[in-house]
Enzyme design. Sequence first.
Site, PDB file in Angstrom:
ATOM      1  N   LYS A 198      41.080  52.366  37.757  1.00 31.86           N
ATOM      2  CA  LYS A 198      39.985  53.083  38.430  1.00 31.86           C
ATOM      3  C   LYS A 198      40.227  53.109  39.939  1.00 31.86           C
ATOM      4  O   LYS A 198      40.132  54.137  40.573  1.00 31.86           O
ATOM      5  CB  LYS A 198      38.651  52.406  38.106  1.00 31.86           C
ATOM      6  CG  LYS A 198      37.463  53.062  38.764  1.00 31.86           C
ATOM      7  CD  LYS A 198      36.153  52.431  38.344  1.00 31.86           C
ATOM      8  CE  LYS A 198      35.016  52.991  39.199  1.00 31.86           C
ATOM      9  NZ  LYS A 198      33.714  52.417  38.881  1.00 31.86           N
ATOM     10  N   GLU A 204      47.462  43.363  39.464  1.00 26.94           N
ATOM     11  CA  GLU A 204      48.242  43.295  38.227  1.00 26.94           C
ATOM     12  C   GLU A 204      48.855  44.654  37.889  1.00 26.94           C
ATOM     13  O   GLU A 204      50.044  44.774  37.570  1.00 26.94           O
ATOM     14  CB  GLU A 204      47.347  42.867  37.048  1.00 26.94           C
ATOM     15  CG  GLU A 204      46.838  41.447  37.116  1.00 26.94           C
ATOM     16  CD  GLU A 204      45.499  41.315  37.829  1.00 26.94           C
ATOM     17  OE1 GLU A 204      45.177  42.187  38.677  1.00 26.94           O
ATOM     18  OE2 GLU A 204      44.792  40.337  37.553  1.00 26.94           O
ATOM     19  N   GLY A 255      34.319  50.557  35.127  1.00 27.31           N
ATOM     20  CA  GLY A 255      35.595  50.268  34.466  1.00 27.31           C
ATOM     21  C   GLY A 255      35.435  49.930  32.997  1.00 27.31           C
ATOM     22  O   GLY A 255      36.145  50.457  32.130  1.00 27.31           O
ATOM     23  N   ARG A 256      34.471  49.073  32.679  1.00 25.26           N
ATOM     24  CA  ARG A 256      34.312  48.632  31.282  1.00 25.26           C
ATOM     25  C   ARG A 256      33.584  49.666  30.431  1.00 25.26           C
ATOM     26  O   ARG A 256      33.334  49.424  29.252  1.00 25.26           O
ATOM     27  CB  ARG A 256      33.610  47.266  31.244  1.00 25.26           C
ATOM     28  CG  ARG A 256      32.331  47.183  32.026  1.00 25.26           C
ATOM     29  CD  ARG A 256      31.874  45.742  32.207  1.00 25.26           C
ATOM     30  NE  ARG A 256      30.715  45.617  33.082  1.00 25.26           N
ATOM     31  CZ  ARG A 256      30.763  45.555  34.410  1.00 25.26           C
ATOM     32  NH1 ARG A 256      31.923  45.609  35.023  1.00 25.26           N
ATOM     33  NH2 ARG A 256      29.661  45.435  35.125  1.00 25.26           N
ATOM     34  N   GLU A 341      30.972  40.643  31.654  1.00 22.09           N
ATOM     35  CA  GLU A 341      31.133  41.160  33.018  1.00 22.09           C
ATOM     36  C   GLU A 341      29.863  41.927  33.418  1.00 22.09           C
ATOM     37  O   GLU A 341      29.527  42.012  34.597  1.00 22.09           O
ATOM     38  CB  GLU A 341      32.379  42.049  33.129  1.00 22.09           C
ATOM     39  CG  GLU A 341      32.859  42.219  34.567  1.00 22.09           C
ATOM     40  CD  GLU A 341      34.196  42.929  34.688  1.00 22.09           C
ATOM     41  OE1 GLU A 341      34.229  44.164  34.535  1.00 22.09           O
ATOM     42  OE2 GLU A 341      35.225  42.265  34.946  1.00 22.09           O
ATOM     43  N   HIS A 372      39.177  30.725   8.540  1.00 22.42           N
ATOM     44  CA  HIS A 372      40.159  29.643   8.416  1.00 22.42           C
ATOM     45  C   HIS A 372      40.448  29.005   9.767  1.00 22.42           C
ATOM     46  O   HIS A 372      41.458  28.319   9.926  1.00 22.42           O
ATOM     47  CB  HIS A 372      41.434  30.190   7.766  1.00 22.42           C
ATOM     48  CG  HIS A 372      41.164  30.700   6.387  1.00 22.42           C
ATOM     49  ND1 HIS A 372      41.254  29.900   5.264  1.00 22.42           N
ATOM     50  CD2 HIS A 372      40.736  31.920   5.960  1.00 22.42           C
ATOM     51  CE1 HIS A 372      40.924  30.615   4.197  1.00 22.42           C
ATOM     52  NE2 HIS A 372      40.601  31.845   4.600  1.00 22.42           N
ATOM     53  N   LYS A 500      40.075  36.848  43.362  1.00 24.01           N
ATOM     54  CA  LYS A 500      41.086  37.824  43.814  1.00 24.01           C
ATOM     55  C   LYS A 500      41.452  37.539  45.272  1.00 24.01           C
ATOM     56  O   LYS A 500      42.625  37.530  45.643  1.00 24.01           O
ATOM     57  CB  LYS A 500      40.535  39.256  43.721  1.00 24.01           C
ATOM     58  CG  LYS A 500      40.470  39.838  42.324  1.00 24.01           C
ATOM     59  CD  LYS A 500      40.034  41.306  42.425  1.00 24.01           C
ATOM     60  CE  LYS A 500      39.676  41.888  41.070  1.00 24.01           C
ATOM     61  NZ  LYS A 500      39.113  43.238  41.137  1.00 24.01           N
TER      62      LYS A 500
HETATM   63  O1  F6P Z   1      38.210  42.436  36.677  1.00 24.27           O
HETATM   64  C1  F6P Z   1      37.549  43.205  37.590  1.00 24.27           C
HETATM   65  C2  F6P Z   1      37.793  44.675  37.401  1.00 24.27           C
HETATM   66  O2  F6P Z   1      37.330  45.325  38.530  1.00 24.27           O
HETATM   67  C3  F6P Z   1      37.144  45.245  36.143  1.00 24.27           C
HETATM   68  O3  F6P Z   1      35.800  45.514  36.303  1.00 24.27           O
HETATM   69  C4  F6P Z   1      37.986  46.452  35.924  1.00 24.27           C
HETATM   70  O4  F6P Z   1      37.803  46.968  34.638  1.00 24.27           O
HETATM   71  C5  F6P Z   1      39.361  45.867  36.156  1.00 24.27           C
HETATM   72  O5  F6P Z   1      39.169  44.982  37.235  1.00 24.27           O
HETATM   73  C6  F6P Z   1      40.434  46.847  36.452  1.00 24.27           C
HETATM   74  O6  F6P Z   1      40.155  47.597  37.598  1.00 24.27           O
HETATM   75  P1  F6P Z   1      40.931  48.933  37.896  1.00 24.27           P
HETATM   76  O7  F6P Z   1      40.668  49.879  36.778  1.00 24.27           O
HETATM   77  O8  F6P Z   1      40.358  49.422  39.198  1.00 24.27           O
HETATM   78  O9  F6P Z   1      42.387  48.616  38.005  1.00 24.27           O
END
Ligand code: F6P
Length: 531
Positions: A198, A204, A255-256, A341, A372, A500
Amino acid sequence: MSATRCDRTPAWAALHGHFEAHGRSLDLREAFARDPGRAASLTFEAPEIVVDLSKNLIDIAGLHFLLDLARDCGLEGARDAMLAGDPVNLTEGRAVLHTALRAPRGEGLFSDEVHGVLDAMLACAERVRDTAASGIRHVVNIGIGGSDLGPQMVVPALDAYAQRGLTLHFVSNVDGHDITRVLRTLRPAETLFIVASKTFTTQETMANAEAARAWFLAQGGQDVARHFVACTTNVAAAAKFGIQTTFGFWDWVGGRYSLWSAIGLPIAIAIGADHFRALLAGAHAMDRHFATAPLPHNLPVLLGLLDVWYRNFHGYASRSVAPYHQGLARLPAYLQQLEMESNGKGVDLAGEPLPYGTSPVVWGEAGTNGQHAYFQMLHQGTDVIPVEFIAVKTPAHALVDQHRKLLANCLAQSQALMLGKTRDQAQAERAPTASAALDPAVLASHRSFPGNRPSSTFVLDALTPRSLGALIALYEHRVFVAGHVWGLNPYDQWGVELGKALASGLLPRFETGDTAGLDGSTAALLTRLSA
Ligand code: F6P
């Protein structure tokens, strides 16, 4: 919109009274014996889904008090405000309009923009699916959190609809083991990378996208522009990264809550445009149910209120989700982000600390595997954990006997949780593996079950794009309902910021070894890990 926090409503006090008088002592076995109509009166229908709530520790009167609570909290007004595009995400000043992403063309807010991107995204998916022309055999989604978990959950769930000869991979972790494992199996000419973020700033995702591009070029890959696409609200950053094909979305998509947007591209590639539209249609049908069904029959409302009942009256701190469908194995992980979240917050909209519990811990595993592993604790452990079973009537395979076994196990578990087994019953049995040297009364204590443990059972006729869309939307709206009653903002996630920021501060110290100003524990660990 007039919203009142739950603990300041008349219904909250009434619920406390009802809990003390009837709720705490409710016995499911007696409730079923007393009321032969209990299953029918506590089974509810919504598009694509029937939910049996009758094995929950609630009676009809309690349900009515909970519905009063929803009204006292101004739930309907808040729902309507969200659906109308008001900036209900107060701390970010944003609207919350994932529902607009699945509204039919011409019907929802921002319809032209939404359907413009959707058409382009689905056309791209169809081009990729034409593997003879595209040459693509592997699609790697690089994203994390909401840019990963939705597609990662839906793609295997809808495997029966997936295009053969195309393999979807998901890389999320900054841990290089994740992408290394995937790249090992790929050839550049056959691979499409989707960089899904987003913000297009997430550490990452950016690290993995750089690694993918470096690998692609090092392996002799030609034409980065054809092999990398982006899905993001930050189109400019994607262009700066060198990606020419970008599918955008908007800041009013959390995002979620974003699998319905361009973030759904891996899903569309796997199942095709028509099935992706069916997924949207199922979610839209649930949106209509949520928007229009009277509260006593409104399934997301009932589920959200039940969450409040368990968390704030019974004091249960977790809920387990057990999908009896292997395709839904990632549903618990998806729901962890969606629910925790969203509602894992400790202050209300005015910033006041909340004096009651909010999001439960959500966890689980596909059945029968969970049986199990941790079901022992559900049956005989010291904590009561409401369980949500998801049963699918018709499988997508031909192994009829195995499917019957699966469903028998699903029903048996909810039955066992409720019925339990008394000491007398246990003592009357002969357990082949029990020690003959032990006092039978002691053995019976070990072998008895308290029972009266609550569960809900969701029933789907089949796991289709449409029913899955409805199921996910049901969970989304339920999270909104509980979050609203708790008086919090389900749509921000400030709690992820601190870690972060600290990670960014620690990163250069791994090179320099500098521990100045760090607490003793972090300093020692950093030295140990970087030496
Ligand atoms: O973990 C925090 C967060 O902002 C989530 O809400 C989001 O889904 C995820 O990181 C990934 O963010 P982005 O889509 O901006 O890479």
